[in-house]
Design an enzyme around this catalytic site. Structure first.
Site, PDB file in Angstrom:
ATOM      1  N   ASP A  46       1.051   6.584   1.763  1.00 17.84           N
ATOM      2  CA  ASP A  46       0.188   7.574   2.417  1.00 17.84           C
ATOM      3  C   ASP A  46       0.228   7.368   3.936  1.00 17.84           C
ATOM      4  O   ASP A  46      -0.383   8.132   4.683  1.00 17.84           O
ATOM      5  CB  ASP A  46      -1.236   7.538   1.851  1.00 17.84           C
ATOM      6  CG  ASP A  46      -1.946   6.234   2.098  1.00 17.84           C
ATOM      7  OD1 ASP A  46      -1.305   5.283   2.593  1.00 17.84           O
ATOM      8  OD2 ASP A  46      -3.160   6.156   1.807  1.00 17.84           O
ATOM      9  N   SER A  47       0.983   6.352   4.397  1.00 19.53           N
ATOM     10  CA  SER A  47       1.315   6.243   5.823  1.00 19.53           C
ATOM     11  C   SER A  47       2.017   7.519   6.281  1.00 19.53           C
ATOM     12  O   SER A  47       2.094   7.802   7.481  1.00 19.53           O
ATOM     13  CB  SER A  47       2.213   5.025   6.076  1.00 19.53           C
ATOM     14  OG  SER A  47       3.294   5.007   5.158  1.00 19.53           O
ATOM     15  N   ASP A  85       2.063   6.736  -3.629  1.00 25.38           N
ATOM     16  CA  ASP A  85       0.825   6.096  -3.155  1.00 25.38           C
ATOM     17  C   ASP A  85      -0.338   7.056  -3.386  1.00 25.38           C
ATOM     18  O   ASP A  85      -0.329   8.179  -2.857  1.00 25.38           O
ATOM     19  CB  ASP A  85       0.996   5.820  -1.656  1.00 25.38           C
ATOM     20  CG  ASP A  85       0.171   4.667  -1.163  1.00 25.38           C
ATOM     21  OD1 ASP A  85      -0.481   3.998  -1.987  1.00 25.38           O
ATOM     22  OD2 ASP A  85       0.200   4.429   0.059  1.00 25.38           O
ATOM     23  N   LYS A 115       0.729   3.534  -6.687  1.00 23.98           N
ATOM     24  CA  LYS A 115       0.067   2.405  -6.017  1.00 23.98           C
ATOM     25  C   LYS A 115      -1.363   2.807  -5.663  1.00 23.98           C
ATOM     26  O   LYS A 115      -1.607   3.960  -5.271  1.00 23.98           O
ATOM     27  CB  LYS A 115       0.840   2.008  -4.750  1.00 23.98           C
ATOM     28  CG  LYS A 115       0.172   0.871  -3.982  1.00 23.98           C
ATOM     29  CD  LYS A 115       1.046   0.327  -2.859  1.00 23.98           C
ATOM     30  CE  LYS A 115       0.964   1.124  -1.572  1.00 23.98           C
ATOM     31  NZ  LYS A 115      -0.389   1.194  -0.986  1.00 23.98           N
ATOM     32  N   GLU A 117      -4.953   1.294  -3.592  1.00 27.39           N
ATOM     33  CA  GLU A 117      -5.521   0.270  -2.715  1.00 27.39           C
ATOM     34  C   GLU A 117      -6.837  -0.248  -3.287  1.00 27.39           C
ATOM     35  O   GLU A 117      -7.638   0.539  -3.810  1.00 27.39           O
ATOM     36  CB  GLU A 117      -5.809   0.861  -1.326  1.00 27.39           C
ATOM     37  CG  GLU A 117      -4.570   1.195  -0.546  1.00 27.39           C
ATOM     38  CD  GLU A 117      -4.876   1.655   0.880  1.00 27.39           C
ATOM     39  OE1 GLU A 117      -6.053   1.582   1.310  1.00 27.39           O
ATOM     40  OE2 GLU A 117      -3.934   2.095   1.551  1.00 27.39           O
ATOM     41  N   GLU A 184      -1.329  -7.113   2.157  1.00 29.24           N
ATOM     42  CA  GLU A 184      -1.191  -6.623   3.538  1.00 29.24           C
ATOM     43  C   GLU A 184      -2.067  -7.428   4.487  1.00 29.24           C
ATOM     44  O   GLU A 184      -3.284  -7.553   4.279  1.00 29.24           O
ATOM     45  CB  GLU A 184      -1.552  -5.123   3.599  1.00 29.24           C
ATOM     46  CG  GLU A 184      -1.445  -4.587   5.031  1.00 29.24           C
ATOM     47  CD  GLU A 184      -1.340  -3.072   5.151  1.00 29.24           C
ATOM     48  OE1 GLU A 184      -1.244  -2.391   4.124  1.00 29.24           O
ATOM     49  OE2 GLU A 184      -1.354  -2.595   6.308  1.00 29.24           O
TER      50      GLU A 184
HETATM   51  O1  KIV Z   1       1.181   3.697   2.963  1.00 23.36           O
HETATM   52  C1  KIV Z   1       1.994   2.773   3.119  1.00 23.36           C
HETATM   53  O2  KIV Z   1       3.036   2.904   3.771  1.00 23.36           O
HETATM   54  C2  KIV Z   1       1.669   1.488   2.520  1.00 23.36           C
HETATM   55  C3  KIV Z   1       2.519   0.321   2.898  1.00 23.36           C
HETATM   56  C4  KIV Z   1       2.159  -0.104   4.253  1.00 23.36           C
HETATM   57  C5  KIV Z   1       2.432  -0.786   1.922  1.00 23.36           C
HETATM   58  O3  KIV Z   1       0.735   1.382   1.774  1.00 23.36           O
END
Ligand code: KIV
Length: 278
Positions: A46-47, A85, A115, A117, A184
């Site tokens: 989600d970056s 994500d 994924k 968090e 992280e």
């Molecule tokens: O969103 C993302 O790119 C991430 C990575 C930094 C692990 O969660």
């Protein structure tokens, strides 16, 4: 020869045997390049929100945006384990809602895993998604979606209490069925202890060399994101200046009338006077 797509059990089997690589990708072009470079897993992080969509944080990112970009990466990288994500509030509302959103990554975007968090607060939903048949990657330490609660984008697990809590959360997520765990921004000694204490691989980002694998945001690694550069990022290229120089050269060539010259033009074999005469 095409890469053999790794599966979650393959990734687990790599622990202690071979270091694991993961990079972020947000479109087909990068998916293709990263797959051909042999990266073990691709993460549509989600970056995306900050690196590609121009948001100030990952919080505004929607399911629709994630699915759109994850599908593109899948088209570019058909033979790489692809992780979607789950964006903020796509897994917190209820287990049923989380399963439905996770399912979209599989059914609509062709992902192989999702994924999430969080620590203790996501163990239940992790179990629910895994029980529904979808592999899950955990993510503890600095969790950018809820960075406000953690006091900002700060290193986590620096004192004994928070380090012990991270270890318990790692064990909880392993117990809940996660097949690997992103660590992280935590001190390397804490990451090493966690890595040794669980049977699933740890993937560090600012977690030091003892993790079982490493992940970076690809645009950071390539020097394409200039807004800020986290101290744990090693830049393997400086593409932003290269891109700006190339574009400035193009701009100048066009303004000066030197592009396109004959090399980049199609020559006419006939006499234009003949063709266009009335
Ligand atoms: O969103 C993302 O790119 C991430 C990575 C930094 C692990 O969660």
């Amino acid at each position: 020869m095409q890469n053999m797509k790794l599966t979650p059990p393959d990734i687990v089997a790599m622990k202690g045997d071979e270091k694991i690589t993961m990079l972020t990708a947000y479109d087909a072009a990068f998916g293709r390049m990263l797959e051909s470079a042999g990266v073990d897993m691709l993460l549509v992080g989600d970056s995306l929100g900050m690196v590609v969509l121009g948001y100030d944080s990952t919080v505004p990112v929607t399911m629709a945006e994630m699915i759109h970009h994850a599908s593109a990466v899948r088209r570019g990288a058909p033979n790489t384990l692809l992780i979607g994500d789950m964006p903020f509030l796509s897994y917190q509302v209820s287990n049923a809602n989380a399963i439905a959103n996770a399912g979209r990554f599989f059914k609509e975007a062709g992902c192989d895993a999702v994924k999430l968090e969080g620590g203790f607060e996501v163990c239940g939903v992790t179990r629910a998604i895994v029980d529904a048949g979808m592999p899950v990657v955990g993510h503890i330490g600095l969790t950018p979606q809820t960075a406000g609660k953690l006091g900002g984008l700060k290193v986590q697990g620096k004192d004994a209490d928070s380090a012990r809590r991270l270890l318990r959360e790692a064990k909880g997520l392993e117990e809940a069925g996660a097949f690997c765990l992103v660590l992280e921004c935590i001190p390397d000694g804490v990451a090493q202890y966690i890595t040794d204490a669980i049977s699933i691989p740890t993937i560090g980002i600012g977690g030091g060399v003892h993790c079982d694998g490493q992940v970076l945001v690809t645009h950071d690694l390539l020097g394409m994101f200039e807004k800020f550069i986290p101290s744990f990022v090693k830049q393997y290229a400086s593409l932003a200046p290269d891109i700006k120089n190339a574009v400035a050269d193009f701009n100048k060539d066009v303004k000066d009338g030197v592009f396109p010259d004959a090399t980049y033009s199609f020559s006419l074999k006939l006499d234009p006077e003949e063709i266009f005469k009335e």
